[in-house]
Design an enzyme around this catalytic site. Structure first.
Site, short mmCIF file in Angstrom:
data_model
loop_
_atom_site.label_atom_id
_atom_site.label_comp_id
_atom_site.label_asym_id
_atom_site.label_seq_id
_atom_site.Cartn_x
_atom_site.Cartn_y
_atom_site.Cartn_z
N GLU A 125 0.82 -1.21 0.00
CA GLU A 125 0.00 0.00 0.00
C GLU A 125 0.86 1.27 0.00
O GLU A 125 0.66 2.17 0.81
CB GLU A 125 -0.95 0.00 1.20
CG GLU A 125 -1.90 -1.21 1.22
CD GLU A 125 -2.90 -1.16 2.37
OE1 GLU A 125 -2.60 -0.55 3.41
OE2 GLU A 125 -4.00 -1.73 2.20
N GLU A 268 -6.13 -8.24 0.20
CA GLU A 268 -6.59 -8.32 1.59
C GLU A 268 -8.08 -8.01 1.64
O GLU A 268 -8.54 -7.07 1.00
CB GLU A 268 -5.86 -7.32 2.49
CG GLU A 268 -4.37 -7.51 2.63
CD GLU A 268 -3.74 -6.42 3.49
OE1 GLU A 268 -4.46 -5.83 4.33
OE2 GLU A 268 -2.54 -6.14 3.30
#
Length: 484
Positions: A125, A268
């Site tokens: 991220e 995720e």
């Protein structure tokens, strides 16, 4: 996972499971994230056996932990290893550093009887808004250098590079208007072009739980998969759950860059079981089972009917009691299994209900609790000390142990610290306010844990020291080359 939040495949690929003779899954649409930020860490061998027992054929790591990779060797399980964001700057400028990393963290574990490493995640991220762009310029150059290093190792056709992105990388009021954040347009064009050229999917992390947690106006039923009384209307398309809406927003964003068919992997996604009002076992079971049913049905979304994501990695396999709670106390409770590998609830990933870890080595059945014969008026500092080291997140509002009373809170904190210290007798003293008991003090859903022994502690310690040495060597070597 941080706060805030495919190759197109056939239904046969998603649903059918292929096994080797040992019973290990070779292909599966559902994988898991295996994080290791736990004070009560199961041995990697126990975790790999847990994966095999549950026929989970894909696992995503957040680093290239040598103990985990060694345990995965010969298992047939597909592996995604990760490069921390903090290393991207180095790899963006030094091919020697990327060569050494690939050699030490990929090549050495592959080959006949080795680990089945399929992906390397370049950062985690890295485009989060909370990072204020600090990693942004390093991502693509780092990928180029690591790709070259894989090619030198004859692994470029086997191991694919990806960049797990948070869903905050794109924005929109409705899915059809989805677009990447303006400041990311150029770099996302470069990134997606690179992924497309090298046959890699776009990896995104999607968290409907966080949307619900952060926004009191968010319709609760829209976070799940049973349909919503507040569907999202987008022209002719109607969205009944947050996942489909988020997924199609990404598709629109990719389409605006000229890649409408880019394969997508969900890196995720999950739901925590504790630490917040909306985080509980009932909700987690409903969400995760609904997600699995959604994926395995291969029904797709309005913008990709009949085509689901390439793969989905549940977050996460195990609870991690040492994670930061800055985003919220729920951060330590994402596991579909508790820290000791015991299923929290019945969940079918497509191959039957979850099965517990076997041959887990526990500490003796004893607990540290508040001494009922002592005045506890001076316990505050001891309580704070215990909870500063151990995990006490279940005691807070919304937690499963929130209602056990003052003495119960003290006992829970004392015991958490005591188990963290491997039941060292001195760790239950607390100036005479604690005492050891052989009667389980658990109350209702509030579980007083007993720790697990770490049979691989010495091995893991040595390997991690070696890993730190290698990282230091990479930095030193690159510095010397730069000076020269």
């Amino acid at each position: 996972m941080k706060m805030a939040s495919t190759r197109i495949t056939s239904s046969v690929y998603i649903i059918v499971l292929l096994y080797v003779s040992a019973g290990v899954v070779v292909e599966s649409g559902i994988g898991v994230n295996w994080g290791t930020l736990s004070a009560h860490r199961l041995s990697p061998e126990t975790v790999v056996n847990l994966l095999k027992e549950n026929k989970i054929g894909k696992v995503k790591l957040f680093d290239a932990d040598p103990t985990s990779l060694r345990a995965l060797m010969g298992s047939g399980i597909e592996v995604m290893v990760g490069i921390p964001n903090e290393m991207l700057a180095l790899f963006s400028t030094s091919t020697s550093a990327s060569d050494l990393w690939v050699s030490q963290n990929v090549s050495r574990y592959m080959g006949k009887g080795g680990a089945n490493i399929k992906y390397v995640a370049v950062g985690n991220e890295p485009f989060l808004t909370s990072y204020s762009g600090q990693f942004q310029s390093y991502v693509v150059p780092a990928m180029i250098n690591i790709q070259q290093s894989l090619a030198k190792a004859n692994l470029a056709g086997t191991v694919k590079l990806v960049v797990p992105c948070n869903a905050d990388a794109y924005v929109s009021n409705v899915p059809s208007q989805g677009a990447f954040r303006p400041e990311l347009t150029q770099i996302m064009t470069q990134l997606v072009t690179f992924l497309n050229t090298n046959g890699s999917p776009f990896v995104v992390n999607i968290y409907p739980f966080l949307s619900l947690y952060q926004n009191t106006d968010f319709p609760q039923d829209y976070a799940f998969f049973e349909g919503s009384t507040h569907p999202l209307m987008d022209g002719p398309n109607v969205y009944y759950n947050a996942f489909d809406g988020n997924f199609d927003t990404l598709i629109s964003a990719l389409s605006k860059l000229g890649f409408p068919q880019m394969p997508i992997v969900i890196g995720e996604i999950g739901w925590p079981t504790d630490g917040a009002v909306s985080a509980n076992i009932t909700a987690a079971k409903a969400f995760n089972q609904g997600l699995v049913k959604n994926v395995l049905s291969n029904k797709g979304t309005p913008l990709r009917p009949g085509v689901g994501p390439m793969d989905v990695y549940l977050f996460s396999l195990l609870d991690e009691g040492a994670k930061s709670v800055l985003p919220g106390n729920f951060e330590r409770h994402w596991g579909i299994f508790s820290f000791d590998g015991q299923a929290k609830y019945s969940l079918n990933l497509g191959n039957g209900l979850l099965r517990n870890a076997k041959e887990v080595e526990y500490l003796p059945s004893r607990w540290c609790v508040a001494n009922p014969t002592r005045d506890l008026s001076t316990v505050a500092n001891h309580f704070k000390l215990a909870c500063s080291y151990a995990d006490c997140t279940t005691l807070n509002y919304g937690g499963s142990c929130n209602g056990i009373g003052e003495k119960g809170n003290i006992s829970y904190a004392f015991n958490s610290y005591y188990q963290l210290q491997k039941q060292n007798p001195r760790s239950c003293e607390f100036d005479g306010l604690g005492m050891v008991t052989f009667l389980d003090p658990s109350v209702g859903d509030c579980r007083f844990l007993v720790g697990v022994t770490d049979s691989n502690k010495s091995l893991g310690f040595c390997l991690n020291i070696g890993k730190r040495f290698i990282l230091a060597l990479i930095i030193f070597w690159s510095f010397c080359l730069f000076v020269m």
